[in-house]
Every structure is written in structure tokens, then in C-alpha cells.
Design an enzyme around this catalytic site. Structure first.
Site, short mmCIF file in Angstrom:
data_model
loop_
_atom_site.label_atom_id
_atom_site.label_comp_id
_atom_site.label_asym_id
_atom_site.label_seq_id
_atom_site.Cartn_x
_atom_site.Cartn_y
_atom_site.Cartn_z
N ASP A 8 -17.23 0.36 -33.31
CA ASP A 8 -16.85 -0.62 -32.30
C ASP A 8 -17.99 -1.65 -32.34
O ASP A 8 -18.73 -1.70 -33.34
CB ASP A 8 -16.69 0.03 -30.91
CG ASP A 8 -15.94 -0.87 -29.92
OD1 ASP A 8 -14.72 -0.89 -29.94
OD2 ASP A 8 -16.60 -1.56 -29.12
N LYS B 194 -13.68 7.29 -26.13
CA LYS B 194 -14.63 6.21 -26.47
C LYS B 194 -16.03 6.72 -26.22
O LYS B 194 -16.24 7.63 -25.40
CB LYS B 194 -14.38 5.00 -25.57
CG LYS B 194 -14.88 3.70 -26.15
CD LYS B 194 -13.84 3.10 -27.06
CE LYS B 194 -14.34 1.94 -27.85
NZ LYS B 194 -13.24 1.25 -28.52
N1 GLU Z 1 -13.15 0.60 -31.76
C1 GLU Z 1 -11.84 0.35 -32.29
C2 GLU Z 1 -10.86 0.15 -31.16
O1 GLU Z 1 -11.23 -0.41 -30.13
C3 GLU Z 1 -11.42 1.37 -33.33
C4 GLU Z 1 -11.34 2.78 -32.88
C5 GLU Z 1 -11.06 3.78 -33.99
O2 GLU Z 1 -10.83 3.39 -35.12
O3 GLU Z 1 -11.08 4.98 -33.68
O4 GLU Z 1 -9.71 0.47 -31.22
#
Ligand code: GLU
Length: 447
Positions: free
Chosen positions: A164, A124
């Protein structure tokens, strides 16, 4: 493994990292019993290793705003765990972003990605950059400055960020443009959530919301009930709530609330196509005000300032905005108003006391890492398409997404079934997600 001992040590080591500590405690409490039946996990110190990220990059992001003033933000990428594949997870741009928030999100991402059964590690990132009130040009300049630092550490087989909170299709476009310029490579899988036509996947924008509603539909059917006619309250009005609103409406449910930091919009007749489309304009405006919906559609949307979506009477409550957005008092209000199902679509959207209240009231509760896994799963499908140099049809992507969500649901039931026949989805998701990662770590040795 003794959860309390591990948590005491972690609290001393990472004081004040409250979101991170909350996320770790929830997972450890769920898996404790199963873990302790596996002495090989204990011997390899799987838990002690999995709670610490592989590495965290922290960097300065300097850019020039519309007045010619120099602005400095902090950027981060937490590369958490690569046992199952290259790091994968979104970027969050929000003024409150800090290491604790990204560690909690990265930690959750490990198990969520594991649940998809795709080869995705957990990561992340993000920045304390606040997109509210920024111009399009400012957002572009910030994204470019962010990429100056990050580009060396990402790539389809290394780490693949996505969106996100605060990062959607527009931001991914600017980030990808800057990445390509710096890396001099057309590695489309280095970022997901790209637009269709230059590497993006159909259905990726809708995927988190669609996947969540597929999961909710299974929760509803599990009790012999059906989606048609259910009143569903969504918080937020961003990408996730948008996808959920489309699919819920398609399945015959009625979206009765949307919300924002400024208050709640009650939708007495549900949401229609025009209103769903307007959600996209609201997001693109960077105003972050749900009141705009009521101003645009007087009568169809009734705005109450300072209130949350949870004051609106509903059968299904779906937090779609931010962590810890649903508190114990909100849970009690929802229960008093007759809520029948609760599914977190935001990551860790409910406070622990709220989850406890739902579970005590025997209200089925779906945790974020299972319910919202459709987003990252479809990012995984985007990477597949990029590697194949072709685009799948919307039907093909949606079919895969639906199958993945059904599979996640089935695993949650398998691992979460209680002696009294009820399903503890939190436990099910945590155990199912953890086992796959733990077994991979075990097989790959002490590294
Ligand atoms: N931010 C999204 C999540 O919390 C998507 C992450 C992604 O597609 O890599 O899963």
C-alpha cells in the site's frame, strides 16, 4: 437500521477515529434502504457486527538506524472480516498511520475484496514508520523487525498482506525474506506483490492503475464518449499513478498532471515512456518529491510548488495518492475547469463534500473501492498462481483483471442505477460489495 443512531453509538465508542467513522458512514448511508428490506440482516445484527474488526494486533517494532540509534515504531494488523475468505489487504508505512486509518482501510477492503468475486476476506496493516529519507538498509532492517511480530499471524489460508502507500516490491521482498526465515515455510501466498521469479505475478505492479483505467474507460463509454484525447490529471507519482499513466497513455488519453507533497508537475504534452520509467526511480529514491520530474525533464514537466493536481485543466481527475486528498474547494475548481469524470484510485481519496459537489454537478464519480479493486484482485490471482505452483502469462493475468473490472463495473451499474437513468457508482459499489458479505455472514451463523 437507522444510520444516525448507529453512527452516534460508534462515535461514542471510538471517539476521534475520524477516517474510520467517515468510511463507515458512507457505506451505511448507501446500503440503508436495501438493508431495511432484509429483516434477516437486522435480526442477525449484520451491520453492528461488520463495523467492528474481528481483531486488531498492535505491536512494537524496534530497529537500529544508520547512526546506530535505536528506533521504536508501532506496527498493526487489522483482521477485519473473514466471511469470504482469509484476510487480505495491504500494509501501509506512513508517519500518520494509526488505528483509525487502518480501520478505515480495512473496512473498505472488505467490500472491495467482495466486489472482485474472489474468495478474499478484508484486512489491513502497517506502521507509523516514515520511509521518507531512509536508506535501503534501514528499510530492510525495519521490514525484518516488523515481521518478527507479524509472522505468526499471517499465511496463505490465514491472512495475506501486500503493499500500500510506502510498501512496494522492495519492501515486500524484505518482508517475505524475513517471513520465510521465521516461519520456515515456503508459503508464497503469505504475501502478495512479490517480484516475478520467486512467486510474484506478472502485471501485479501495474494492476491497480490498469484496473482503474479499465473502469474509467467504461464510465466514459457509458456516456457515449471515448478515451482518446482525454486530458487526465493524476495525483501522486507512486505505483498506482504509474500504472494508470501507462494504461491511460496506451488508450490515447493524455496525462497532464502528476503531483507530490511538494506540489504539482504540469505535463503540457502528456507523459512519455521515459518519464513513466522515471516515476519508478523517483519512488525508489525515497525523496517523495515530484519536483524531481521537472528537474529531470525541463520543459516537458513544469513544477508549481504547494499546489495540487486539481488546478490543472482536465477532463478526467483521478486521485491516486492518499485519503481525503481532494477537498470540496478542489472539486469546485475542477468543475469550473470543465472536468467530465472523476474516479478515485486512492482509497477514500475524496472528502464527502467533494463527492457531493461532483454528484450535484451530475459528473460521474467512481468510488475507490470499485475503481482500485484491480490491485487486490490481481493479488488474488497471484495467490491462485502460487497455489498452482505456476506462473500465468502477462496476457492471461491482464485478461482476468480486465474481466474482473468489467464485472465490477456492471455490478455498480446494476445496483447504482437511479430513477433518472444516471448511475450512482458509490451506491452501486457499496450495495454490491455489502450484499455478498452479508449473505455469507448470515449463512455462517452468529460467530
Ligand atoms: N493496498 C491495496 C488495496 O488497497 C492492495 C491490497 C492487496 O493487494 O492485498 O487494495
Amino acid at each position: 437500521m437507522k444510520v444516525n443512531e448507529i453512527m452516534t453509538a460508534l462515535e461514542a465508542k471510538h471517539p476521534g477515529e475520524n477516517e474510520y467513522l467517515q468510511a463507515v458512514r458512507e457505506v451505511l448511508e448507501s446500503i440503508e434502504e436495501v438493508y431495511n428490506q432484509h429483516p434477516e440482516f437486522e435480526k442477525a445484527k449484520i451491520v453492528e457486527r461488520i463495523v467492528e474488526p474481528d481483531r486488531i494486533f498492535t505491536f512494537r517494532v524496534t530497529w537500529v538506524d544508520r547512526n546506530g540509534e535505536v528506533q521504536t515504531n508501532l506496527g498493526y494488523r487489522v483482521q477485519y472480516n473473514a466471511a469470504l475468505g482469509a484476510y487480505k489487504g495491504g500494509l501501509r508505512f506512513h508517519k500518520a498511520v494509526n488505528v483509525s486509518m487502518l480501520k478505515f482501510l480495512g473496512f473498505e477492503q472488505i467490500f472491495k475484496n467482495s466486489l472482485t468475486m474472489l474468495p478474499l476476506g478484508g484486512g489491513k496493516g502497517g506502521s507509523d514508520f516514515d520511509p521518507v529519507g531512509k536508506t535501503d538498509e534501514e528499510i530492510m532492517r525495519f521490514c525484518q523487525a516488523f515481521m518478527y511480530e507479524l509472522w505468526r499471524n499471517i499465511g496463505p489460508d490465514q491472512d495475506s498482506p501486500a503493499g500500500d502507500v510506502g510498501v512496494g516490491g522492495r519492501e515486500i521482498g524484505y518482508l517475505y525474506g524475513a517471513y520465510k526465515k521465521l516461519a520456515r515455510e515456503h508459503s508464497t501466498g503469505a504475501l502478495t506483490g512479490k517480484s516475478y521469479g520467486w512467486g510474484g505475478s506478472l502485471i501485479r505492479p501495474e494492476a491497480t492503475g490498469f484496473g482503474a483505467i479499465y473502469y474509467v474507460e467504461r464510465m466514459v463509454k457509458q456516456t457515449g464518449d471515448k478515451m482518446e484525447g482525454k486530458r487526465i490529471a493524476l495525483s501522486g507519482f507512486g505505483n498506482v499513478a504509474w500504472g494508470a499513466a501507462i494504461k491511460a497513455t496506451e488508450l490515447g488519453a493524455k496525462v497532464v498532471a502528476l503531483s507530490g507533497p511538494d506540489g504539482v508537475c504540469e505535463l503540457p504534452n502528456g507523459i512519455d515512456k521515459e518519464m513513466i520509467d522515471y516515476m519508478l526511480e523517483m519512488r525508489a529514491s525515497n525523496r517523495n518529491k515530484v519536483q524531481d520530474m521537472a528537474d529531470k525533464f525541463p520543459g516537458k514537466a513544469v513544477f508549481t510548488p504547494g499546489k495540487k493536481a486539481w488546478m490543472v485543466k482536465c477532463d478526467i481527475a483521478c486521485p491516486c495518492a492518499f485519503q481525503n486528498e481532494l477537498a470540496e474547494a478542489d472539486a469546485k475548481e475542477l468543475i469550473a475547469n470543465g472536468v467530465k469524470y472523476v474516479a478515485e484510485v486512492s482509497n477514500m481519496g475524496c472528502q464527502p463534500a467533494a463527492i457531493a459537489a461532483f454528484q450535484a454537478a451530475k459528473i460521474p464519480f467512481g468510488p475507490g473501492k470499485a475503481v482500485n479493486a484491480g490491485g487486490v484482485a490481481t493479488s488474488g490471482l497471484e495467490i491462485c498462481q502460487n497455489a498452482e505452483h505456476r506462473n500465468w502469462t502477462a496476457e492471461e493475468v491482464d485478461k482476468n483483471l480486465h474481466t474482473i473490472m468489467n464485472n465490477i463495473y456492471d455490478m455498480c451499474v446494476q445496483y447504482g442505477k437511479q430513477a433518472d437513468g444516471t448511475i450512482n457508482y458509490v451506491k452501486g459499489a457499496n450495495i454490491a460489495g455489502f450484499m455478498r458479505v452479508a449473505n455469507a455472514m448470515l449463512a455462517q451463523g452468529i460467530i
